[in-house]
Design an enzyme around this catalytic site. Structure first.
Site, PDB file in Angstrom:
ATOM      1  N   GLU A  27     -45.913   5.583 -26.892  1.00  0.00           N
ATOM      2  CA  GLU A  27     -45.498   4.248 -26.460  1.00  0.00           C
ATOM      3  C   GLU A  27     -46.684   3.320 -26.219  1.00  0.00           C
ATOM      4  O   GLU A  27     -46.629   2.139 -26.558  1.00  0.00           O
ATOM      5  CB  GLU A  27     -44.624   4.322 -25.209  1.00  0.00           C
ATOM      6  CG  GLU A  27     -43.193   4.773 -25.475  1.00  0.00           C
ATOM      7  CD  GLU A  27     -43.036   6.284 -25.421  1.00  0.00           C
ATOM      8  OE1 GLU A  27     -44.047   6.988 -25.207  1.00  0.00           O
ATOM      9  OE2 GLU A  27     -41.896   6.767 -25.596  1.00  0.00           O
ATOM     10  N   PHE A  70     -36.191   3.880 -23.626  1.00  0.00           N
ATOM     11  CA  PHE A  70     -35.611   3.730 -22.289  1.00  0.00           C
ATOM     12  C   PHE A  70     -36.592   2.935 -21.435  1.00  0.00           C
ATOM     13  O   PHE A  70     -37.806   3.159 -21.522  1.00  0.00           O
ATOM     14  CB  PHE A  70     -35.351   5.093 -21.642  1.00  0.00           C
ATOM     15  CG  PHE A  70     -34.219   5.855 -22.273  1.00  0.00           C
ATOM     16  CD1 PHE A  70     -32.928   5.760 -21.766  1.00  0.00           C
ATOM     17  CD2 PHE A  70     -34.438   6.664 -23.381  1.00  0.00           C
ATOM     18  CE1 PHE A  70     -31.873   6.463 -22.365  1.00  0.00           C
ATOM     19  CE2 PHE A  70     -33.395   7.348 -23.982  1.00  0.00           C
ATOM     20  CZ  PHE A  70     -32.107   7.262 -23.472  1.00  0.00           C
ATOM     21  N   HIS A  98     -33.912   8.368 -17.022  1.00  0.00           N
ATOM     22  CA  HIS A  98     -33.325   7.655 -18.162  1.00  0.00           C
ATOM     23  C   HIS A  98     -32.224   6.696 -17.718  1.00  0.00           C
ATOM     24  O   HIS A  98     -31.327   6.395 -18.498  1.00  0.00           O
ATOM     25  CB  HIS A  98     -32.716   8.641 -19.164  1.00  0.00           C
ATOM     26  CG  HIS A  98     -33.710   9.456 -19.921  1.00  0.00           C
ATOM     27  ND1 HIS A  98     -34.355  10.535 -19.378  1.00  0.00           N
ATOM     28  CD2 HIS A  98     -34.166   9.355 -21.191  1.00  0.00           C
ATOM     29  CE1 HIS A  98     -35.162  11.076 -20.278  1.00  0.00           C
ATOM     30  NE2 HIS A  98     -35.074  10.382 -21.394  1.00  0.00           N
TER      31      HIS A  98
END
Lengths: 322, 369, 337
Positions: free
Chosen positions: C70, C93, C139
């Site tokens: 990420e 998420f 999440h």
């Protein structure tokens, strides 16, 4: 890439300009007129200039908190930089960025960066844009030995490789991440060894030697421009001053810097190389030295008398629209 | 058992109406009704209006009370002849409520669906109601769409087939408006009639739609059975240029609302939902540009480009105006050629076909025969 | 009549229409196409929930799968945005902001200011948030208040399919970095969505329901909880005005103040944890700017100050529901008589 006489003069002029810029900041910072922190690039000039001599405005670089040299090597306005470091309204970033955030996107300079390891992901993006838009440009992340241990750097090496981006990662290993030795903090012998894990060439060069850096960077940049993907270049070099101005450098050996200045100074090595080979005359270089000194004098004088930002400037430039 | 008993049900005004709220009864139980009398006020998210009596009779029962929310088709009240027994009415109501099924959201039968036809390379959305007779075509004005006729379409369709279309640049039709001129839109209307195989039609135009009807009558009089011009453009050069400009420029609810309020005699009719719907339309890509193009051609510098007073009367012509129209002045109804029927309704504004639907429907229906 | 589409379809359509309109728009993220390097199907996933499905077939290499990195790819999206592209990066998420936040808040958010107004960073980070799918603590969070705190970011939390499409198109056309927060429990929600492209401006709250007794200011999935509560309360003779913020940055303070001036009573409903969330922010703003309009204390309805639990019985207790809103509205009515 063969260096012409003009190229040699240009390279020397830029290295000397960086040196004068940093030496002068060392003096001026001690007077207390400059806000915040500065991290000086003196001693490392051959790296930034050796790499950036290959670049033009379509190419992009991201720098580190030790970014003045990269800015000058990439063509940022020296007066504007000095004014910025003094926190002036007509500084390159209107006095809102300072030493650690000098940028000029028009010149392809994506910013010095206060976050260690902040640049490599951005450079993957710049490389991606060059590739998608077909500009032929390359993107180069300068990273210190400290930044070479950041996850962002590892992730970016991997991403650049799997996306086959025109990116070059230049690790400027000056031996110390702040006050901690890179011999201790980097688990392998050379940071360049890590390149093999990302399926890209990894080359170690003497970062004091402009010609060695220039040649190795030229190969990596050519490879990137041809679509052959990213490379990693580790420049082993030294800084003459502390991590930041005010760092007493008690972690360094006695006379360590003095010996480096005498034996491994990139400007002296350059001068010796070109004059002994008969490529340039010493007098020409002396003239450049004088001109660089005068340029920095002028920049400091202008910066000191330039107006500061106004209260209204506090609230502007947060968004394009809001 | 339901001999002489006629239910008043929740109407369906516009394609998206699913339910309505009773804002109040306008007649008491026991009052006699004539056809067209306003019986009950209904509020929807978008608009408020009155339900009118379809038949003569006596209002015998308020089944729904003020504040009740009923689905479309739900039982509001009962009209019956005087002689019908209360017990029969009770039985009718019980039976109705037991068998009433509110329309499903996706129910195909809940009302006619819009269709699309290609005219001059553009998709044109339209809605057809009714059947037989000489067809009528309803032409909305600048910034409007076929929903501008929601209180008229059903009433007019009782005796003939009635098509309401979205002009290019409007509603769900294509957003390419050519040069944006009245002549361009007239060609679209003629092409629309061609595409639907309509030889001759009554044209009913509101505002800029009236100018379009005039332009069709000028270019192709044989195709026009009559024209009805409501708060019409094309009969004088005056128009509120600020309205046109403001309507186009407004990007937010607050900016748009004051402009839309100028359209109505009762600004309370400009609900948040109405403004939101207009904004949703204006925000579609290409709409603002299309409206700008139209304005430049239709009313450059805040004055109407085309005055066609001589066309009025060249075909059977009915003119209806709200006396208080703030967009196009009712004075344009003065001194029209002989043979033009003209009605100016007191205390009405530019959207007279919505605010005085009963009267406007009656005038048009009589005229179309 | 607008055509009906789901929140998920609306987002996919916005992406497709903007990619069609502007070839500098690219989409990147983990498995946004999927199947890369496998012997199986390319575009195997179209995102973990299929939101980006089909874009790869239409736009090929402009739909870029990424390694699970990420920091690198969010940073790459940011860097590319300064260099001529309009990237839409998917942070699968919102909880994963922890592994890439530097690139968002120290880099993207600050470029324009740090560089003296000379940078534009038109990047969109689409990210899934919210509880309700038994996805547990890592999440399920509502972390939009964290992004809202950062000057330089715009934060969008659409509640309906119509808003999702119009706000995403605006986000892509916008020249500032935008965090586009999609509530995972809303993907299957249906609503009217015009087929044509349209952009909804940021900073314009939506008055979902009008009422004169109590204002419920909320956002995202909670808009539907508020509406459910308001419908029930209407039966008790209490009419609530429900205001959907649509965007938390910029935030439509005017509409909030207007509704409070109209009703004099305020319930703020926020699915985020109770400290430093939108509810506290709005309550403080209203106290400062419209105190005299208030007939009684403000009530905040939020999730508790706990991580999001896993077990369905616990998660159902965790998420603010219509009953909690009704209770708060009645309490506000009671305390302001």
């Amino acid at each position: 890439m063969q260096l012409s006489r003009d190229d040699l003069l240009t390279a020397y002029r830029i290295m000397r300009t960086i040196r004068e810029f940093e030496e002068r900041l060392h003096v001026e910072f001690a007077t207390g007129d400059i806000p915040g922190f500065v991290h000086l690039y003196a001693g490392e000039e051959a790296s930034g200039v050796g790499v950036c001599m290959h670049l033009d405005d379509r190419d992009r670089i991201a720098s580190t908190h030790r970014g003045h040299g990269h800015c000058i090597a990439k063509g940022c306005d020296v007066d504007g930089m000095m004014a910025e470091i003094y926190g002036r309204r007509d500084g390159l970033c209107a006095g809102k960025g300072g030493s650690m955030h000098i940028a000029d996107l028009d010149k392809g300079m994506m910013g010095a960066n206060g976050i260690v390891g902040g640049g490599p992901p951005l450079i993957c993006g710049a490389g991606l844009a060059a590739k998608q838009l077909g500009t032929g440009g390359v993107a180069i992340a300068f990273v210190g030995d400290g930044g070479s241990n950041q996850g962002t750097t590892f992730e970016s090496l991997n991403l650049a490789s799997v996306w086959n981006l025109p990116c070059i990662f230049v690790i400027e290993n000056n031996g110390y991440a702040e006050s901690t030795s890179s011999k201790w903090s980097i688990a392998c012998d050379d940071a360049a060894d890590r390149a093999s894990g990302f399926n890209m060439p990894g080359v170690v060069v003497d970062g004091h030697d402009f010609f060695a850096v220039h040649e190795a960077a030229g190969e990596a940049i050519k490879r990137a421009r041809e679509g052959a993907g990213p490379s990693l270049l580790e420049c082993k070099l030294n800084r003459y001053y502390g991590h930041f101005e005010g760092d007493a450098q008690t972690y360094r050996g006695q006379d360590e810097v003095k010996k480096l200045r005498e034996s491994r100074d990139c400007l002296a090595l350059f001068r010796e190389n070109v004059t002994s080979a008969g490529l340039l005359e010493g007098a020409e270089l002396d003239a450049i030295d004088r001109e660089a000194l005068a340029q920095i004098d002028g920049a400091v004088t202008k910066a000191k008398t330039a107006p500061p930002p106004t209260a209204a400037d506090l609230l502007t430039d947060v968004y394009v629209t809001y | 058992m339901s001999e002489g008993i006629r239910p008043i049900c929740m109407p369906k005004w516009g394609l998206s109406m699913k339910e309505g709220k009773v804002a109040g009864w306008l007649v008491d139980e026991g009052d006699a009704l004539a056809p067209g009398d306003e019986v009950i006020d209904i509020e929807t998210e978008k608009i408020s209006s009155a339900v009118e009596a379809a038949d003569a009779g006596v209002l015998r029962r308020h089944v729904a009370q003020e504040g009740d929310v009923l689905p479309v088709g739900g039982l509001l009240g009962i009209v019956a002849d005087e002689g019908v027994a209360d017990g029969d009415i009770d039985a009718f109501v019980t039976d109705f409520q037991a068998n009433f099924v509110p329309p499903e959201d996706d129910d195909e039968d809940s009302g006619p669906a819009t269709e699309t036809v290609e005219v001059a390379g553009r998709n044109i959305r339209y809605l057809t109601k009714g059947e037989g007779g000489t067809p009528a075509i309803l032409i909305h004005g600048f910034g409007g769409d076929l929903n501008n006729w929601l209180f008229n379409h059903d009433a007019l369709a009782a005796r003939r087939v009635v098509h309401a279309l979205d002009l290019p640049g409007h509603g769900s039709s294509a957003k390419d408006v050519g040069d944006g001129s009245v002549g361009f839109f007239a060609d679209i209307v003629t092409g629309f009639a061609d595409a639907l195989g309509i030889e001759q039609a009554h044209l009913v135009g509101h505002s800029m739609g009236g100018a379009i009807a005039l332009a069709v009558a000028r270019a192709a009089p044989a195709r026009v059975a009559s024209i009805t011009l409501i708060g019409s453009a094309g009969l004088g050069s005056d128009i509120d240029g600020d309205y046109l400009e403001g309507f186009i420029a407004a990007e937010r609810r607050k900016d748009l609302k004051p402009h839309v309020e100028k359209l109505f005699s009762d600004p309370a009719l400009v609900t948040r939902q109405l403004v939101n719907d207009l904004l949703a339309f204006k925000r579609i890509d290409g709409v603002t540009a299309a409206l700008g193009t139209i304005r430049e051609a239709f009313a450059p510098g805040g004055a109407q480009a085309e005055v066609m007073r001589d066309v009025a009367g060249s075909v059977p012509t009915l003119v209806i105006w709200g006396a208080g129209d703030r967009i196009i002045p009712a004075s344009h109804a003065d001194g029209l050629p002989d043979g033009v029927d003209c009605t100016v309704l007191d205390s009405q504004g530019h959207m007279v076909q919505m605010e005085a639907a009963t009267e406007v429907n009656r005038l048009i229906d009589e005229r179309l025969g | 009549m607008a055509r009906t589409a789901t929140y998920q379809q609306a987002i996919n359509e916005a992406l497709a229409q903007e990619m069609e309109r502007d070839e500098t728009v690219i989409v990147m993220g983990e498995d946004v196409a999927g199947g890369l390097g496998t012997d199986g199907e390319r575009d195997a996933w179209g995102g973990p929930l299929g939101i980006t499905k089909g874009l790869y077939g239409k736009y090929g290499d402009r739909v870029m799968d990424t390694p699970i990195s990420e920091s690198a790819f969010i940073g790459a999206a940011v860097g590319a945005a300064t260099a001529g592209l309009r990237p839409v990066a998917e942070l699968m998420f919102i909880d994963f902001m922890g592994v890439c936040f530097d690139q968002i808040f120290n880099q993207a958010a600050k470029f324009r200011y740090m560089f003296g107004g000379k940078a534009e960073t038109p990047v969109v980070i689409r990210t899934m948030y919210g509880a309700g799918l038994r996805a547990a603590a890592q999440h399920s969070q509502c972390l939009y208040p964290v992004f809202t705190h950062i000057p330089g970011l715009k934060v969008v939390t659409p509640a309906t399919p119509y808003d999702a499409k119009g706000l995403l198109i605006q986000a892509i056309r916008d020249n500032d970095p935008v965090i586009f927060c999609e509530h995972k429990a809303l993907y299957t929600l249906e609503g009217d969505v015009p087929e044509e492209p349209y952009a909804l401006p940021f900073g314009e709250a939506n008055i979902v329901r009008e009422g004169d007794d109590v204002s419920i200011v909320t956002l995202g999935r909670m808009v539907h909880v508020a509406t459910e509560a308001a419908d029930a309360l209407s039966g008790d003779g209490i009419e609530c005005e429900v205001v959907d913020l649509r965007t938390t940055s910029p935030m439509d303070e005017d509409t909030i103040l207007e509704t409070v001036e109209n009703t004099g009573r305020l319930v703020v409903l926020d699915e985020a944890h109770p400290r430093c969330n939108m509810a506290t922010d709005i309550a403080a703003m209203v106290c400062e700017k419209a105190f005299d309009s208030l007939k009684g204390p403000i009530k905040q309805v939020t999730a508790p100050h706990t991580p999001v639990p896993f077990a369905d019985t616990l998660e159902d207790l965790y998420i603010p529901d219509a009953a909690a809103v009704q209770k708060a509205v009645k309490a506000v009515m009671e305390s302001s008589k």
